[in-house]
Write a protein that holds these residues in place. Sequence first.
Motif, mmCIF file in Angstrom:
data_model
loop_
_atom_site.group_PDB
_atom_site.id
_atom_site.type_symbol
_atom_site.label_atom_id
_atom_site.label_comp_id
_atom_site.label_asym_id
_atom_site.label_seq_id
_atom_site.Cartn_x
_atom_site.Cartn_y
_atom_site.Cartn_z
ATOM 1 N N ILE A 128 0.744 -1.291 -0.027
ATOM 2 C CA ILE A 128 -0.117 0.096 0.092
ATOM 3 C C ILE A 128 0.927 1.113 0.021
ATOM 4 N N LEU A 129 2.093 1.322 0.758
ATOM 5 C CA LEU A 129 2.831 2.523 0.987
ATOM 6 C C LEU A 129 3.550 2.499 -0.647
ATOM 7 N N THR A 130 3.736 1.337 -1.337
ATOM 8 C CA THR A 130 4.150 1.524 -2.735
ATOM 9 C C THR A 130 3.317 2.108 -3.529
ATOM 10 N N ILE A 131 1.972 1.863 -3.457
ATOM 11 C CA ILE A 131 0.999 2.234 -4.313
ATOM 12 C C ILE A 131 0.498 3.954 -4.147
ATOM 13 N N ALA A 132 0.575 4.249 -2.771
ATOM 14 C CA ALA A 132 0.570 5.492 -2.394
ATOM 15 C C ALA A 132 1.613 6.523 -2.812
ATOM 16 N N SER A 133 2.793 5.984 -2.476
ATOM 17 C CA SER A 133 4.001 6.724 -3.053
ATOM 18 C C SER A 133 4.038 6.787 -4.745
ATOM 19 N N PHE A 134 3.577 5.824 -5.484
ATOM 20 C CA PHE A 134 3.265 5.786 -7.130
ATOM 21 C C PHE A 134 2.366 7.167 -7.297
ATOM 22 N N ILE A 135 1.175 7.166 -6.558
ATOM 23 C CA ILE A 135 0.267 7.945 -6.753
ATOM 24 C C ILE A 135 0.836 9.552 -6.440
ATOM 25 N N GLY A 136 1.419 9.449 -5.346
ATOM 26 C CA GLY A 136 2.140 11.048 -5.170
ATOM 27 C C GLY A 136 3.075 11.389 -6.210
ATOM 28 N N ILE A 137 3.975 10.323 -6.775
ATOM 29 C CA ILE A 137 5.054 10.650 -8.054
ATOM 30 C C ILE A 137 4.165 10.970 -9.170
ATOM 31 N N GLN A 138 3.064 10.215 -9.480
ATOM 32 C CA GLN A 138 2.273 10.483 -10.403
ATOM 33 C C GLN A 138 1.631 12.072 -10.638
ATOM 34 N N TRP A 139 1.571 12.554 -9.457
ATOM 35 C CA TRP A 139 1.067 13.935 -9.237
ATOM 36 C C TRP A 139 2.223 14.819 -9.777
ATOM 37 N N ILE A 140 3.452 14.482 -9.477
ATOM 38 C CA ILE A 140 4.461 15.379 -9.556
ATOM 39 C C ILE A 140 4.587 15.230 -11.253
ATOM 40 N N VAL A 141 4.806 13.947 -11.579
ATOM 41 C CA VAL A 141 4.767 13.550 -13.126
ATOM 42 C C VAL A 141 3.783 14.440 -13.913
ATOM 43 N N LEU A 142 2.758 14.737 -13.518
ATOM 44 C CA LEU A 142 1.680 15.180 -14.192
ATOM 45 C C LEU A 142 1.810 16.943 -14.389
ATOM 46 N N LEU A 143 2.059 17.354 -12.952
ATOM 47 C CA LEU A 143 2.503 18.735 -13.094
ATOM 48 C C LEU A 143 3.883 18.850 -14.086
#
Length: 272
Positions: free
Chosen positions: A128-143
């Motif tokens: 779950i921490l792996t998934i949460a970190s991917f979502i956070g990094i995905q936000w950065i990538v989108l920006l």
Amino acid sequence: MKKFIMLLNEELKRGAKFYLIALVGLVVLEFISVVYEIKSYQSNVEEYMRVDRISQMEAIRLAGGPLNFGDATSYFQYIIAIAMMLILLLAFQIWYRDWFGESKYIYRLLMLPGKRTAILMSKLTAVILTIASFIGIQWIVLLLSGSLFKWLMPEDLMESKRVFGENRVISMFYTFNIADTFIILLVATLVVSFVFLIILIERSYRKRLAILHVVMDVVLLIVPLVGLVYFFENTHFLYPDQITTFVIGYFLLYFVYVYWKSIRLLNHKISI
């Protein structure tokens, strides 16, 4: 708690290499896909202008209209799908790697003092921490991709009114909405927990009995849910928002069942 933290730290360290390689690969693919879509669109517009000898405005119309960020990130949904598949692979690997090899690491875990609940929770929390970190990094990538899009795309070819167009997958990630993030994590937790349950069932029973248990658990998830939602929608017993709340509540209840059964198998069926 001390045992849980120790096991969680161990799981994160053991999966760090796999995670970093996968993450870097996916992020690079996402940036490359944005550049590819922009260059491909510009090439199409220029090709229309050169071959058909028409104005840029007419060429843009033939190319499907001005390019928006949703079009430029159209490949993101496939890359996110790849990430989901890698998460499922990690969910299987995080258990099976302990059973195979010369040392059979799982037996060392089972012999540790304290409740076996910590073993399950440490593995689940790590995923779950792996998934949460991917979502956070995905936000950065989108920006960053948005900035890249504005930098590479000429204003006369870019549509800025619609950010994502019809790309609902990307819209969900980009909204930064806590409710959307919670739903993503809830569904991910349920899926990963169910994968863990399948693995524990496979390790606890013989093949035919294991398949029967898996089928029963799938039926228990799908049949009551589909039946009740169909009933509520046709009888108008609940409002749409209430149906959504019911579905979320059902998933939470099913997660409790999956967690309870997993702990029961780990405590009573899997022996050293």
